[in-house]
Design a protein around this motif. Structure first.
Motif, mmCIF file in Angstrom:
data_model
loop_
_atom_site.group_PDB
_atom_site.id
_atom_site.type_symbol
_atom_site.label_atom_id
_atom_site.label_comp_id
_atom_site.label_asym_id
_atom_site.label_seq_id
_atom_site.Cartn_x
_atom_site.Cartn_y
_atom_site.Cartn_z
ATOM 1 N N MET A 62 0.837 -1.199 0.000
ATOM 2 C CA MET A 62 0.000 0.000 0.000
ATOM 3 C C MET A 62 0.878 1.257 0.000
ATOM 4 O O MET A 62 1.841 1.353 0.757
ATOM 5 C CB MET A 62 -0.910 0.015 1.229
ATOM 6 C CG MET A 62 -1.962 -1.081 1.234
ATOM 7 S SD MET A 62 -3.128 -0.903 -0.152
ATOM 8 C CE MET A 62 -3.902 0.649 0.268
ATOM 9 N N LEU A 63 0.548 2.192 -0.868
ATOM 10 C CA LEU A 63 1.252 3.476 -0.938
ATOM 11 C C LEU A 63 0.303 4.592 -0.518
ATOM 12 O O LEU A 63 -0.834 4.661 -0.984
ATOM 13 C CB LEU A 63 1.764 3.749 -2.354
ATOM 14 C CG LEU A 63 2.939 2.918 -2.866
ATOM 15 C CD1 LEU A 63 3.293 3.335 -4.289
ATOM 16 C CD2 LEU A 63 4.152 3.086 -1.963
ATOM 17 N N ARG A 64 0.798 5.429 0.356
ATOM 18 C CA ARG A 64 0.022 6.609 0.757
ATOM 19 C C ARG A 64 0.341 7.727 -0.242
ATOM 20 O O ARG A 64 1.470 8.217 -0.309
ATOM 21 C CB ARG A 64 0.393 7.020 2.177
ATOM 22 C CG ARG A 64 0.032 5.971 3.225
ATOM 23 C CD ARG A 64 0.698 6.262 4.547
ATOM 24 N NE ARG A 64 2.154 6.215 4.425
ATOM 25 C CZ ARG A 64 2.999 6.519 5.414
ATOM 26 N NH1 ARG A 64 2.522 6.887 6.594
ATOM 27 N NH2 ARG A 64 4.298 6.450 5.228
ATOM 28 N N ASN A 110 -3.942 -0.365 -4.738
ATOM 29 C CA ASN A 110 -2.932 -0.322 -3.680
ATOM 30 C C ASN A 110 -2.522 1.108 -3.313
ATOM 31 O O ASN A 110 -1.535 1.301 -2.608
ATOM 32 C CB ASN A 110 -1.686 -1.113 -4.104
ATOM 33 C CG ASN A 110 -1.973 -2.601 -4.210
ATOM 34 O OD1 ASN A 110 -2.779 -3.131 -3.448
ATOM 35 N ND2 ASN A 110 -1.338 -3.268 -5.162
ATOM 36 N N TRP A 111 -3.255 2.048 -3.840
ATOM 37 C CA TRP A 111 -2.985 3.438 -3.494
ATOM 38 C C TRP A 111 -4.056 3.940 -2.529
ATOM 39 O O TRP A 111 -5.252 3.714 -2.736
ATOM 40 C CB TRP A 111 -2.988 4.332 -4.735
ATOM 41 C CG TRP A 111 -1.753 4.175 -5.589
ATOM 42 C CD1 TRP A 111 -0.748 3.282 -5.423
ATOM 43 C CD2 TRP A 111 -1.434 4.950 -6.742
ATOM 44 N NE1 TRP A 111 0.206 3.432 -6.399
ATOM 45 C CE2 TRP A 111 -0.189 4.464 -7.233
ATOM 46 C CE3 TRP A 111 -2.048 5.985 -7.426
ATOM 47 C CZ2 TRP A 111 0.430 4.989 -8.361
ATOM 48 C CZ3 TRP A 111 -1.437 6.518 -8.540
ATOM 49 C CH2 TRP A 111 -0.203 6.025 -9.006
ATOM 50 N N ASN A 112 -3.584 4.625 -1.521
ATOM 51 C CA ASN A 112 -4.507 5.207 -0.547
ATOM 52 C C ASN A 112 -4.331 6.725 -0.582
ATOM 53 O O ASN A 112 -3.250 7.236 -0.278
ATOM 54 C CB ASN A 112 -4.206 4.665 0.855
ATOM 55 C CG ASN A 112 -5.128 5.268 1.899
ATOM 56 O OD1 ASN A 112 -6.281 5.601 1.615
ATOM 57 N ND2 ASN A 112 -4.623 5.414 3.120
ATOM 58 N N ASP A 125 3.929 8.685 0.939
ATOM 59 C CA ASP A 125 4.954 7.892 0.250
ATOM 60 C C ASP A 125 5.205 8.383 -1.173
ATOM 61 O O ASP A 125 6.299 8.199 -1.710
ATOM 62 C CB ASP A 125 4.534 6.416 0.192
ATOM 63 C CG ASP A 125 4.356 5.814 1.574
ATOM 64 O OD1 ASP A 125 5.235 6.058 2.423
ATOM 65 O OD2 ASP A 125 3.343 5.130 1.802
ATOM 66 N N LEU A 126 4.190 8.982 -1.792
ATOM 67 C CA LEU A 126 4.299 9.370 -3.199
ATOM 68 C C LEU A 126 3.437 10.602 -3.457
ATOM 69 O O LEU A 126 2.335 10.727 -2.906
ATOM 70 C CB LEU A 126 3.843 8.222 -4.104
ATOM 71 C CG LEU A 126 3.864 8.475 -5.612
ATOM 72 C CD1 LEU A 126 5.299 8.614 -6.121
ATOM 73 C CD2 LEU A 126 3.139 7.345 -6.360
ATOM 74 N N ILE A 127 3.968 11.511 -4.303
ATOM 75 C CA ILE A 127 3.222 12.712 -4.700
ATOM 76 C C ILE A 127 2.939 12.625 -6.190
ATOM 77 O O ILE A 127 3.838 12.355 -6.993
ATOM 78 C CB ILE A 127 4.027 13.991 -4.395
ATOM 79 C CG1 ILE A 127 4.272 14.129 -2.889
ATOM 80 C CG2 ILE A 127 3.306 15.226 -4.928
ATOM 81 C CD1 ILE A 127 5.218 15.262 -2.528
ATOM 82 N N LEU A 128 1.694 12.845 -6.562
ATOM 83 C CA LEU A 128 1.303 12.902 -7.968
ATOM 84 C C LEU A 128 1.022 14.351 -8.345
ATOM 85 O O LEU A 128 0.373 15.086 -7.591
ATOM 86 C CB LEU A 128 0.037 12.077 -8.218
ATOM 87 C CG LEU A 128 0.089 10.573 -7.965
ATOM 88 C CD1 LEU A 128 -1.265 9.952 -8.306
ATOM 89 C CD2 LEU A 128 1.189 9.927 -8.784
ATOM 90 N N THR A 129 1.513 14.761 -9.511
ATOM 91 C CA THR A 129 1.214 16.098 -10.016
ATOM 92 C C THR A 129 1.192 16.060 -11.531
ATOM 93 O O THR A 129 1.754 15.139 -12.150
ATOM 94 C CB THR A 129 2.242 17.131 -9.504
ATOM 95 O OG1 THR A 129 1.798 18.440 -9.837
ATOM 96 C CG2 THR A 129 3.619 16.890 -10.109
ATOM 97 N N LYS A 130 0.551 17.037 -12.129
ATOM 98 C CA LYS A 130 0.337 17.013 -13.574
ATOM 99 C C LYS A 130 1.641 17.136 -14.352
ATOM 100 O O LYS A 130 1.894 16.377 -15.285
ATOM 101 C CB LYS A 130 -0.615 18.143 -13.969
ATOM 102 C CG LYS A 130 -0.913 18.215 -15.457
ATOM 103 C CD LYS A 130 -1.851 19.377 -15.768
ATOM 104 C CE LYS A 130 -2.119 19.480 -17.264
ATOM 105 N NZ LYS A 130 -2.990 20.632 -17.591
#
Length: 622
Positions: free
Chosen positions: A47-49, A83-85, A119-124
């Motif tokens: 799981m990734l936050r 698996n993404w939270n 744990d991970l950052i998403l951006t455009k």
């Protein structure tokens, strides 16, 4: 020879030992513990936050769609990965990406990463994350240094910072994003410049006005009364804080619909030229597109003024009077409108008396006041006939040497900086026990005159000396109000000090000191780079021996020792003190009438204030 052979043999033995050591052991005898494979963020079983960062650069309602689309899109992306939270969607709306200033959501996201919540950052894209190379690379590295490291995935570039090979690509992409911002900034500045050149001005919301469908300013009658009340009260002697308290008590609302007024908002209204119908465009400018910090435009960029651009609420003379009052308020001159006084006759004809506490005047004001006094009796120095008596020496070709070329200790002198000036002890001695003097300026002749002043009610007098152990010694005259104008008048550098020698003239009981401001020596700050060699034994000695200033002289002095004898002795400023006429050194200055402002009278101000306040109270009760 034997020693050489023994040394060679020893070297060969050492090489043989090294070769034997690096043969190693049989690989089959080693147990290899393999490293964990780099996780694929889209195929991970753990799981990734995940956090999402979205940003739009303006508050324009039309960009709300972009802002909402970014948020909705990444909500769907997270939902498609079991698996993404999703921890949180961090969003900055109406904030530029070239600086971290005001990007509160971004700062909170980084803090949450440091607290181990993400744990991970998403951006455009890289440009959404940051348009500043230093910020982009710096924060990516900071996030990767955490334990466990936090990665950033840029969707458009398909770039994952957990990949060791990503930094070089990220450097290129962030540089492109920054340069794109730079290009947009230049395009916007060029567009604004073209608008201003054609008289198309920006019209932000302004108290006292509404905007029609074409963006033109139209008077709002209710708000205009508040504007008039503000100007009338200030002209009547009220402070900004007193005006703010009055408006708050009356229940008046600001343009932003606030019910509490501040002294700062009152000052902004008083300084806005649009209330007198004019427009001055580009009062500030932004030197650096990365930090967006605006700076007052001191002729760094073109400015554009349009008089009578729209209907005025306040007369131009009232507005100008208010600006002069504001400039002088900081020097303790409240409710006192400054005016220039010019000497109408005598040896000091055309000189302007200087009030050291008055600000707001420009060099052109001094020139206009001085030239308002006709000078029909004077003759240009280059046309004055030179006469000689029998037996006189012919001094053509001789020069009167500059006093600065000789020892100046014990000479009459004045030293000026951007904020203060003082005179030498020898200058004080010429006036005996006089502690107070009056300063005068002749703007076209570049002369400074000093005359004794013993009248208690003279508002222009300054104390140039003080008693110390029973002896008069020089005292600094602080002139932050008027010295900047003199610096501008003489074309001086604000960072430098200037020293000028003077001449004392006396006839009977009349005394005056004259300083030619064209013949000054200048003290230029010596900016010596700091020594970085800490081991240098002469470091302290070198630092102490380095002068803080460099002495400079006018370039015209390079090819001569001084001024032509006859040109100087027949100069207009000296002829006035060598003729047999009455000097009239004590002549009082007369007000410069041409600069007189036709402001609202005291009676009309009082009447207007009462009427407006009563009308506001009546409207509030209704």
């Amino acid at each position: 020879m034997k020693e050489y052979e023994e040394r060679t043999e020893t070297i060969e033995q050492q090489k043989a030992l090294i070769r034997e050591r690096y043969k190693g052991i049989n690989p089959d005898e080693l147990d290899v513990i393999p490293a964990l494979p780099k996780p694929d963020i889209f195929k991970t079983s753990s799981m990734l936050r995940v956090a999402v960062y979205a940003r739009v650069s303006t508050d324009d309602p039309r960009q709300t769609s972009s802002y909402e689309l970014q948020k909705n899109h990444y909500q769907d992306v997270v939902d498609r990965n079991p698996n993404w939270n999703l921890v949180k969607i961090y969003a900055d709306e109406g904030i530029s990406g070239t600086s971290l200033q005001h990007r509160e959501a971004f700062k909170q996201m980084v803090q949450d990463c440091e607290d181990g919540k993400i744990d991970l950052i998403l951006t455009k894209s890289v440009s959404r994350f940051a348009r500043n190379v230093v910020d982009c690379i710096g924060y990516v590295r900071e996030l990767l240094s955490l334990r466990p490291p936090v990665g950033v995935f840029f969707e458009t570039e398909h770039l994952n910072t957990l990949d060791p090979k990503s930094e070089m690509i990220l450097s290129f992409m962030s540089t492109l994003a920054q340069e794109e911002s730079h290009t947009k900034s230049e395009i916007m500045n060029a567009s604004i410049e073209m608008r201003f050149r054609r008289g198309i001005f920006l019209t932000p919301p302004l108290l006292g006005y509404d905007q029609d469908e074409n963006g033109e300013l139209k008077i709002n009658e209710h708000e205009a009364k508040i504007v008039k009340l503000i100007f009338y009260m200030y002209l009547n002697g009220n402070t900004c804080q007193e005006i703010a308290d009055t408006l708050t008590e009356l229940g008046c609302k600001t343009k932003k619909n606030n019910e509490v007024w501040s002294s700062g908002s009152i000052l902004q209204i008083l300084q806005n030229e649009r209330h007198c119908g004019d427009v001055l465009a580009r009062k500030t400018w932004t030197p650096n597109y990365l930090d967006h910090k605006s700076r007052k435009n001191n002729q760094d960029r073109n400015q554009y003024r349009k008089r009578e651009h729209h209907e005025a609420i306040i007369s131009r003379d009232d507005f100008i009077a208010v600006q002069k009052l504001i400039s002088n308020a900081k020097y303790g001159n409240k409710a006192l409108l400054p005016e220039l006084h010019v000497i109408p006759d005598g040896a000091l004809k055309g000189f302007i008396t200087v009030n050291p506490r008055w600000a707001g005047f420009k060099p052109d004001d001094y020139r206009a006041a001085s030239s308002s006094i006709s000078d029909s009796e004077s003759t240009p120095s280059d046309t004055i006939p030179i006469t000689a008596q029998l037996g006189s020496f012919d001094l053509r070709g001789y020069e009167i040497a500059h006093g600065q070329f000789f020892e100046t200790t014990g000479k009459i002198s004045a030293t000026l900086s951007y904020e203060k000036l003082n005179f030498s002890t020898e200058a004080l001695r010429k006036f005996g026990e006089i502690k107070t003097v009056e300063l005068l300026i002749h703007p076209s002749s570049y002369l400074l005159a000093v005359r004794p002043c013993t009248l208690e009610d003279n508002r222009n007098k300054v104390q140039w000396a003080r008693l110390r152990n029973g002896v008069l010694v020089p005292r600094y005259i602080y002139g932050a109000a008027f010295l900047p104008t003199l610096y501008e008048l003489f074309g001086w550098n604000p960072n430098c000090k200037y020293r000028v020698l003077g001449v004392a003239h006396q006839k009977g009981s009349e005394n005056v000191l004259i300083f030619n401001m064209k013949e000054t020596e200048v003290r230029i700050p010596n900016e010596v780079p700091a020594t970085t060699d800490k081991d240098s034994p002469n470091k302290s000695a070198e630092a102490s021996s380095t002068p803080k200033t460099i002495l400079g002289y006018p370039a015209e002095w390079m090819n001569s020792f001084g001024n032509n004898y006859y040109s100087q002795t027949h100069a207009r400023e000296l002829v006035a003190f060598t003729n047999n006429k009455n000097w009239q050194i004590t002549s009082e200055g007369q007000p410069y009438k041409e600069s007189e402002l036709h402001t609202t009278s005291k009676a009309d101000l009082t009447k207007g204030i009462v009427e407006i306040m009563e009308e506001i109270k009546e409207n509030r009760n209704d």
